[in-house]
Motif scaffolding. Structure first.
Motif, PDB file in Angstrom:
ATOM      1  N   GLU A 233      -2.881   3.718 -14.020  1.00  0.00           N
ATOM      2  CA  GLU A 233      -1.938   4.007 -15.094  1.00  0.00           C
ATOM      3  C   GLU A 233      -2.459   5.122 -15.981  1.00  0.00           C
ATOM      4  OE1 GLU A 233       0.199  -0.319 -15.475  1.00  0.00           O
ATOM      5  OE2 GLU A 233      -1.066   0.370 -17.103  1.00  0.00           O
TER       6      GLU A 233
ATOM      7  N   GLN B 154      -4.182   7.639 -15.124  1.00  0.00           N
ATOM      8  CA  GLN B 154      -3.932   8.926 -14.460  1.00  0.00           C
ATOM      9  C   GLN B 154      -2.482   9.356 -14.641  1.00  0.00           C
ATOM     10  OE1 GLN B 154      -5.226   7.952 -10.519  1.00  0.00           O
ATOM     11  NE2 GLN B 154      -7.371   8.384 -10.958  1.00  0.00           N
TER      12      GLN B 154
ATOM     13  N   GLN C 260      -2.810 -11.306  -7.324  1.00  0.00           N
ATOM     14  CA  GLN C 260      -4.100 -10.692  -7.609  1.00  0.00           C
ATOM     15  C   GLN C 260      -4.315 -10.493  -9.086  1.00  0.00           C
ATOM     16  OE1 GLN C 260      -5.826  -7.638  -5.391  1.00  0.00           O
ATOM     17  NE2 GLN C 260      -4.179  -7.638  -3.907  1.00  0.00           N
TER      18      GLN C 260
ATOM     19  N   GLN D 219      -3.570  -8.041 -10.983  1.00  0.00           N
ATOM     20  CA  GLN D 219      -4.112  -6.752 -11.392  1.00  0.00           C
ATOM     21  C   GLN D 219      -3.030  -5.701 -11.268  1.00  0.00           C
ATOM     22  OE1 GLN D 219      -7.300  -5.734  -8.713  1.00  0.00           O
ATOM     23  NE2 GLN D 219      -5.914  -4.389  -7.622  1.00  0.00           N
ATOM     24  N   PHE D 220      -3.127  -4.755 -12.124  1.00  0.00           N
ATOM     25  CA  PHE D 220      -2.146  -3.692 -12.050  1.00  0.00           C
ATOM     26  C   PHE D 220      -2.538  -2.734 -10.961  1.00  0.00           C
ATOM     27  CE2 PHE D 220       0.784  -4.440 -15.407  1.00  0.00           C
ATOM     28  CZ  PHE D 220       0.124  -5.356 -16.190  1.00  0.00           C
TER      29      PHE D 220
ATOM     30  N   GLU E 272     -10.385   8.892   0.111  1.00  0.00           N
ATOM     31  CA  GLU E 272     -11.169   8.569  -1.078  1.00  0.00           C
ATOM     32  C   GLU E 272     -10.656   7.288  -1.695  1.00  0.00           C
ATOM     33  OE1 GLU E 272      -9.546  11.562  -3.362  1.00  0.00           O
ATOM     34  OE2 GLU E 272     -10.362  13.173  -2.167  1.00  0.00           O
ATOM     35  N   TYR E 273     -11.527   6.589  -2.357  1.00  0.00           N
ATOM     36  CA  TYR E 273     -11.113   5.360  -2.993  1.00  0.00           C
ATOM     37  C   TYR E 273     -11.521   5.380  -4.438  1.00  0.00           C
ATOM     38  CZ  TYR E 273     -10.268   4.256   1.740  1.00  0.00           C
ATOM     39  OH  TYR E 273      -9.784   4.310   2.999  1.00  0.00           O
ATOM     40  N   ASP E 274     -10.856   4.545  -5.169  1.00  0.00           N
ATOM     41  CA  ASP E 274     -11.114   4.510  -6.581  1.00  0.00           C
ATOM     42  C   ASP E 274     -12.517   3.992  -6.864  1.00  0.00           C
ATOM     43  OD1 ASP E 274     -10.426   4.976  -9.072  1.00  0.00           O
ATOM     44  OD2 ASP E 274      -8.653   3.699  -9.067  1.00  0.00           O
ATOM     45  N   SER E 275     -13.021   4.393  -8.024  1.00  0.00           N
ATOM     46  CA  SER E 275     -14.370   3.963  -8.354  1.00  0.00           C
ATOM     47  C   SER E 275     -14.402   2.451  -8.499  1.00  0.00           C
ATOM     48  CB  SER E 275     -14.801   4.604  -9.665  1.00  0.00           C
ATOM     49  OG  SER E 275     -14.064   4.071 -10.715  1.00  0.00           O
TER      50      SER E 275
ATOM     51  N   GLU F 133     -14.890   0.808  -4.043  1.00  0.00           N
ATOM     52  CA  GLU F 133     -15.404   1.250  -2.763  1.00  0.00           C
ATOM     53  C   GLU F 133     -15.977   0.098  -1.963  1.00  0.00           C
ATOM     54  OE1 GLU F 133     -16.722   5.819  -2.251  1.00  0.00           O
ATOM     55  OE2 GLU F 133     -16.604   4.807  -4.169  1.00  0.00           O
TER      56      GLU F 133
END
Lengths: 170, 921
Positions: free
Chosen positions: A47, A49, A77, A79-80, A96-99, A102
Motif C-alpha cells: 500500500e 508503494q 491470513q 494481512q493486507f 524479485e520478492y518483497d523484503s 524472501e
C-alpha cells in the motif's frame, strides 16, 4: 485535443453485469467518482508503494489526495496484500520478492498453486467468486449471506467504513 | 450535386470515423489504407463490410444508423479523416500524395466540404508537424484546370466532363481559407492562445506559398501587437501576441520583408521593446540557476524563454529573414503546370484582441503557452540552443507536440520518436551515418532524441510550475524508453549527469532538484533500478549536506519507497554500500517501537496497552486505563502520552490501511490526548521517533492527522522549524534532503485545498440557487404574474435550504481561510527568522553563508537549502501571499534590522528581494 488521438482517460469499457444501474447513470456516477481501480499489480505491491506513486497524480492544493487504499484482504491470513483468489494470478514470472518475505518461498508456492486452482479449476471458472474486491452493494449483500466468524464481522464493518471514505474534520 | 452522381454511398464508409481507433488505439497512428484516392467505390464497400463485422462488439455507437438514408455528415467525417491522416503513411510523398488527396477531396467537395474544413482546423492546431503538407494540399486545392471550350476527347462521356467542370468551378481553397480565418478570429476571442499561435504559424506559411497576401498578414500581425500599445502594456495577452507574431515572422518574414521592409522592422522593434522592457526581478525568481555569489555584484538573471525568443528573432533578422532550414517547404517543389490556374491570394481580415481578463483561473488558458525551463542539458552541437533560430523552432515544435498530445502519452511518445520524419532530411544526425568520411562535415550533428529529452525535461522543470502534472513528462520518457531504449536511454543518462553537475556552487534551484529526484526515481523503478551510481563515488568526499550528496540520498530514498530497502541496496556499488557511506539510510524504513526493549521504563505499560488495543478495547476503556496508570493522578505525563501515541502507531504499523483503521478506531483517544498545542507537539515528536527511518511514513501520518483534524497546520509548521536544532553542521537534514519541505508543502496544500473545496461547493450552491430562482420566475410567469414588481423578495428566499448551505459554507470558508492565512504568515516568519536569526552570530543564517563565501568557502548547505525553499515558498504561493502583503510587511519585514555591516545588509536585502519580486509575479 481529442480529434487526432484517443485520450487515455476514458472510462473503462468494463461493465459489471450484475449492476442494475443503467448506462447513463453509471457514466454520470463514474464521472463523479474519485475511486480508481488498478489492476495487474504484482502480488507483492504494498500500500505504501501505491500511496507513493499515486500521490503524484492527485491535486492536494484542490483538496485531493490518496484517501483510502483497498487491496483485497485475505481474511484467513489477516494481512493486507492480495491472497487466495484475490484476482492476482500471473506472478509466476516474477523474480524479485518483497523484503522479509524472501524466506517464505514455500508459502508462496503454496499460495500460487492455490490461486491457480481457484482461477482455473474451481467451480465457476475464473476464481473471481469470493474475491475480496469491493463490488458495490450487491456483492456486499452476498457477502453477508455467507457464513463468517464473529471476527470477520468486525472486519467487515471496518470494510464498510473504509468504503465510505475518510471523514474530514469539517 | 448529390451522392449518386459521385457514385458512392457515404454511409457505407466509416459511419464512425473513430470506430477503428476505439478498436485498436495503437494502430490509429498508421492508416490501414490510403485515403481512398483510387478505386474509391470498391474501397468503400469493403469498409462497409468491415464495419458490419466489427459493429457487434462495439455496440452503442451508431446503432440503427444503417437503416437511415445516407446523411452528409458521414461524408464529412470521412473526408475530415483523410485530411487529418495526411502524411501518416510511412511512404508518404509530400507533393504527389497531397496532390492526389486534393483531387479526391475536390471530387467529394459537395458532400464533404465541411469535413475538409474541419480537418484543416484540426490538423493546423493539433498537428503542427504537418503544416508543410497541409500547405501543399491547400495549394493543390486552390488550383484549377484551365477550362477549354473544346473539352476533352470526343469519346469522353458527357457526365464525366460536366463533373470535371463542376469540380473546377468550386473555389475549395478559398472556402477553407475563409473557414480557417474565421476560426482564427474565434480562437483569439476565446483566448485559445495555442490555437492562435499555431493558426498564425500556418497562415504565415501561406504567404511564401502565394496563398495569402502579405499585406493582409501584416495587418493581422499589427492588429495583434496593438495590444502592446494599451495602457499597462496589455498584461498577459501581450506575451501571447508577441510569441504568435514572432513565430509567424520566422515563417513569413522573408516574403514580408521583400515587400515592406519597414513594417517588418517595426514589428521586430515592438517585440524587442516588450521583451527587453520586462523587469529583471521576476526573471530572477524563476531562474533555475541562481548561485549565491561572494560579492554583492548584480546577480544578472539568466535569459529566460522570451529572451531566447528575442535572440532567435535577432538571428532571423541577421539572416535577412530567411526561414530556418529545419522548416519544411514542400510547396516549393510543387510546380504549377501550364494547364492550371492559381486562385488569387486570400485577404485575411484584421483581428481584434479581446479585453484583458482578470479571471482567477486564467492559468488554465495558458497551458502550453507559458514559459519553459531553460536549463542547458546538452552541448550546442547536439541540441541547438533555443536562442538560435533553428533551436527555437525545433524546441517550440517539440514542446507543442508534447502539450497537444498530453491526452495520450503513448501516442505522444511514438510521434516524438518519429519526429525526424516530418522535418527536412538533414535536420538531424543520420541514423546510419554514411561510410564516406568526406560527407561528415556537411552532416548535421543534432540528435533528435536529445532534443526531445531536453524539451521534455525542461517542460518538467519549468518554474514556478510545469504546464502539466510532472508525472506526465516522466511517463512520456518512460514510453520513449520502451519504444527505443538504445537511442533514448543515453540522452536521458547524459541529461541526469548534466543536472547533477549543476548541483552545488552553480546554485541549481532546490525545487528543480526535487522534481528531478522524483522523476528519476520513478524512471529507474521502471527499468530495474539500473543506474551508473559508480561514477558518483568520488562525490562521496563532499560534506554530507552538499546538494550532490543530498541528491543521491534523496533518489535512493525515493527508490526504496517504490521498492524495498534490500533491493535498492543491491543496485549500489560497494563504496556506496559501505557503512557510513550515507547514500542509503543506515536502516530500512521500519518503525522503531522503543518500548519493545524490556529495559525501557515504560516497557510493561506499553505492552499492556498494545494488548488492549489489539483486543479492540473501547475508547472509554482505554481512557480509564490511562487515567488509572500510576503517576497519572495529576494528569497524563508527556512521556506516557508519547508512549500511547507510539503504541497506537505500532498497532497500525503494518500498512496504510492498518494505520487508518487504528486511527479511526481510537480517534477519540487521540483527540483526548491532544487537546492543547503542547501535547500535539508531543504527538509530532512521537511520529518523528517512531518513524525515525521513514520520511514517507512521517509524511503519511502527519497528512492523515491533519485530515482527521487531530493536528493543526500551525503545529506542523512550528514543529518543522523548531525541530531543526543545530543544523549548521555538515550533516544533511530535512531541508537539504527535501523531506521537511515535502511535509511543509503538504501541510500548506492541505489547508489551501480545504479553502478551494469550500469555494467549489459555494459555486455549486450558487448555481443551484440561480436555477431554482429561474424556475420560480418561470412558474410565476406561467401563472400570469409579473416578475418585475413586488415579487423580488419571494425570489431571493426561494431556496432557504440553499441559502442556509451557502451561509454555512461562507462560515467555514472564513474559518478555513483564516487558518490558511495564519499558516502562510507563520511559514514566512519561520523562514525569515531562520535565514536572518536574531542573535546574529557570524556563522549563522544567510550572514554565515555570505561571510564564509568571502573567504572562498562554500558551506552551510542547510542554510542554503532553506534559502532555496524560502524562494520556492514565495514563488509557489505568491497568489495567496499577495493579499497578505500588508500583515507580512508589518509583522515581519518592518521589524527586520537594517543590518550593521555590508554582509548583514546584503543578507536582509536578499530575503526582502525575493519577497518584493514575488509581488510582481
Amino acid at each position: 485535443m481529442a480529434q487526432v488521438v484517443t485520450p487515455l482517460d476514458q472510462p473503462s469499457s468494463y461493465r459489471d453485469n450484475r449492476s442494475e444501474i443503467d448506462r447513463e447513470t453509471e457514466r454520470r456516477l463514474l464521472a463523479q467518482s474519485s475511486t480508481l481501480y488498478v489492476g495487474n499489480l504484482s502480488f507483492y505491491t504494498t500500500e505504501a508503494q501505491m500511496y507513493e506513486l499515486f500521490s503524484t497524480c492527485s491535486r492536494p492544493e484542490e483538496g485531493g489526495g490518496v484517501k483510502r487504499i483497498i487491496m483485497g484482504l485475505d481474511r484467513n491470513q489477516k494481512q493486507f496484500g492480495r491472497g487466495k483468489s484475490g484476482g492476482q494470478v500471473r506472478d509466476e514470472f516474477r523474480q524479485e520478492y518483497d523484503s522479509g518475505r524472501e524466506k517464505r518461498r514455500q508459502e508462496q508456492e503454496r499460495l500460487r498453486s492455490q490461486i491457480q486452482f481457484d482461477t482455473y479449476a474451481a467451480v465457476g471458472g475464473l476464481g473471481m467468486a469470493g474475491a475480496d474486491v469491493p463490488r458495490g452493494e450487491e456483492s456486499e449483500r452476498d457477502r453477508q449471506k455467507r457464513d463468517r466468524s464473529e471476527d470477520e464481522d468486525i472486519e467487515r464493518r471496518d470494510d464498510e467504513k473504509r468504503l465510505r471514505g475518510e471523514k474530514d474534520d469539517e | 450535386m448529390n451522392f449518386s452522381q459521385n457514385g458512392f454511398n457515404p454511409m457505407m464508409g466509416f459511419a464512425n470515423p473513430y470506430a477503428q481507433a476505439f478498436g485498436s488505439p495503437q494502430n490509429y497512428g498508421s492508416p490501414q489504407r490510403g485515403y481512398g484516392g483510387r478505386g474509391r467505390g470498391r474501397d468503400d464497400r469493403r469498409g462497409g463490410r468491415g464495419r458490419g463485422g466489427g459493429g457487434g462488439g462495439g455496440g452503442g455507437g451508431g446503432g440503427g444508423g444503417r437503416d437511415r438514408p445516407p446523411i452528409p455528415e458521414n461524408s464529412n467525417a470521412r473526408m475530415r479523416k483523410m485530411v487529418i491522416k495526411l502524411g501518416d503513411d510511412e511512404n508518404f510523398e509530400p507533393v504527389e500524395d497531397s496532390h492526389r488527396l486534393a483531387r479526391v477531396l475536390k471530387r467529394g467537395w459537395g458532400e464533404g466540404s465541411a469535413g475538409v474544413c474541419e480537418g484543416f482546423r484540426i490538423s493546423v492546431t493539433q498537428q503542427p508537424h504537418k503544416h508543410s503538407y497541409l500547405v501543399v494540399l491547400l495549394l493543390s486545392l486552390s488550383r484549377r484546370h484551365v477550362t477549354t471550350a473544346e473539352g476533352a476527347g470526343e469519346d469522353a462521356q458527357l457526365g464525366d466532363k460536366r463533373k470535371a467542370e463542376d469540380e473546377d468551378d468550386i473555389e475549395c481553397g478559398k472556402e477553407i481559407l475563409e473557414d480557417l480565418s474565421r476560426a482564427l478570429r474565434g480562437w483569439v476571442e476565446g483566448r485559445e492562445w495555442q490555437n492562435v499561435r499555431l493558426g498564425l504559424q500556418f497562415f504565415s506559411l501561406l504567404v511564401p506559398a502565394g496563398l495569402v497576401t502579405s499585406s493582409s498578414l501584416l495587418g493581422v500581425y499589427k492588429s495583434l501587437l496593438a495590444v502592446l500599445e494599451e495602457v499597462g502594456g496589455g498584461g498577459d495577452r501581450a506575451e501571447r501576441a508577441v510569441r504568435a507574431v514572432g513565430e509567424g515572422l520566422i515563417r513569413s518574414g522573408k516574403s514580408l520583408y521583400d515587400e515592406s521592409p519597414d513594417e517588418v522592422e517595426g514589428l521586430i522593434t515592438s517585440i524587442e521593446g516588450y521583451i527587453i522592457g520586462r523587469r529583471n526581478e521576476i526573471k530572477s525568481l524563476v531562474d533555475p540557476l541562481s548561485p549565491i555569489l561572494a560579492n554583492a555584484e548584480a546577480n544578472a538573471p539568466n535569459p529566460d524563454t522570451l529572451d531566447d525568443f528575442l535572440s532567435a528573432l535577432h538571428a532571423l533578422r541577421a539572416n535577412f529573414f530567411n526561414p530556418p532550414a529545419c522548416l519544411s517547404r514542400h510547396w516549393e517543389l510543387y510546380t504549377k503546370d501550364e494547364e492550371t490556374i492559381q486562385a488569387d491570394p486570400f485577404e485575411l481580415s484584421p483581428i481584434s484582441m479581446p479585453p484583458e481578463m482578470y479571471a482567477v483561473d486564467a492559468y488554465e488558458l495558458d497551458k502550453g503557452e507559458g514559459r519553459l525551463g531553460n536549463i542547458v542539458l546538452f552541448a550546442d552541437d547536439v541540441v541547438p540552443p533555443p536562442e538560435t533560430l533553428e533551436g527555437w523552432v525545433l524546441r517550440s515544435l517539440t514542446l507543442d507536440l508534447i502539450n497537444i498530445y498530453e491526452v495520450n502519452r503513448k501516442e505522444c511518445a511514438s510521434l516524438l520518436i518519429s519526429l525526424r520524419r516530418y522535418l527536412p532530411q538533414n535536420t538531424f544526425k543520420p541514423v546510419n551515418p554514411p561510410a564516406e568520411e568526406e560527407d561528415a562535415s556537411t552532416l548535421s550533428t543534432w540528435s533528435a532524441e536529445s532534443l526531445v529529452i531536453s524539451t521534455l525535461l525542461n517542460g518538467l522543470l519549468t518554474l514556478p510550475r510545469s504546464a502539466y502534472k510532472s508525472i506526465y513528462y516522466g511517463s512520456v520518457i518512460t514510453e520513449l524508453c520502451k519504444l527505443s531504449p538504445n537511442t533514448i536511454a543515453p540522452p536521458v543518462g547524459r541529461a541526469v549527469r548534466k543536472i547533477f553537475g549543476y548541483l552545488g556552487n552553480d546554485g541549481l534551484d532546490v525545487e528543480i532538484t526535487r522534481r528531478v529526484a522524483e522523476w528519476f526515481s520513478v524512471h529507474l523503478s521502471n527499468f530495474g533500478f539500473q543506474w551508473m551510481w559508480k561514477e558518483w563515488v568520488p562525490e562521496l568526499e563532499l560534506p554530507a549536506s552538499h546538494p550532490k550528496r543530498a541528491f543521491m540520498r534523496r533518489v535512493a530514498e525515493l527508490e526504496v519507497r517504490l521498492a524495498y530497502y534490500d533491493r535498492i541496496l543491491d543496485t549500489l556499488p560497494e563504496a556506496m554500500k559501505a557503512e557510513g557511506a550515507g547514500v542509503l539510510a543506515s536502516e530500512p524504513p521500519e518503525p522503531v517501537w522503543a518500548y519493545e526493549k524490556p529495559d525501557h521504563p515504560l516497557h510493561a505499560e506499553a505492552k499492556e496497552l498494545l494488548q488492549l488495543f489489539r483486543s479492540k478495547a473501547t475508547t472509554s476503556d482505554i481512557r480509564l486505563h490511562l487515567d488509572n496508570l500510576p503517576g497519572s493522578e495529576e494528569g497524563i505525563s508527556a512521556n506516557v502520552r508519547k508512549m500511547v501515541f507510539e503504541t497506537l502507531f505500532q498497532l497500525g504499523s503494518r500498512s496504510f490501511s492498518h494505520f487508518l483503521n487504528a486511527t479511526e478506531r481510537y480517534i477519540d483517544t487521540l483527540r483526548y490526548l491532544t487537546s492543547d498545542q503542547a501535547s500535539r507537539k508531543v504527538l509530532l515528536s512521537a511520529v518523528w521517533d517512531y518513524w525515525k527511518y521513514s520520511h514517507q511514513q512521517k509524511l503519511i501520518t502527519v497528512d492523515k492527522y491533519l485530515q482527521y483534524g487531530i493536528l493543526e497546520g500551525l503545529d506542523v509548521v512550528e514543529y518543522l522549524f523548531e525541530e531543526d536544532g543545530d543544523t549548521e553542521g555538515e550533516e544533511g537534514d530535512g531541508w537539504t534532503d527535501e523531506w521537511k519541505w515535502e511535509i511543509l508543502k503538504m501541510t500548506i496544500e492541505k489547508h489551501s485545498g480545504r479553502v478551494q473545496a469550500i469555494k467549489n461547493r459555494m459555486k455549486v450552491i450558487e448555481r443551484e440557487d440561480e436555477s431554482a430562482r429561474a424556475r420560480r420566475a418561470a412558474e410565476i410567469l406561467e401563472k400570469g404574474g409579473d416578475v418585475g414588481e413586488g415579487e423580488d423578495e419571494d425570489l431571493t428566499d426561494i431556496r432557504p435550504e440553499g441559502s442556509k448551505a451557502f451561509n454555512d459554507a461562507q462560515t467555514s470558508l472564513d474559518i478555513q481561510s483564516t487558518r490558511l492565512e495564519k499558516i502562510l504568515i507563520s511559514t514566512m516568519k519561520q523562514f525569515i527568522s531562520s535565514l536572518l536569526p536574531n542573535e546574529i552570530a557570524a556563522n549563522q543564517g544567510l550572514k554565515g553563508v555570505l561571510t564564509l563565501l568571502q573567504s572562498g568557502e562554500s558551506a552551510l548547505w542547510s542554510v542554503r537549502a532553506k534559502w532555496g525553499w524560502y524562494r520556492e515558498f514565495v514563488r509557489l504561493y505568491s497568489a495567496q501571499l499577495l493579499p497578505l502583503a500588508e500583515p507580512i510587511e508589518n509583522s515581519i519585514f518592518s521589524t527586520l534590522p537594517s543590518g550593521d555591516d555590508d554582509i548583514e545588509r546584503r543578507a536582509v536585502e536578499m530575503v526582502r528581494g525575493v519577497w518584493s519580486s514575488s509581488l510582481e509575479l
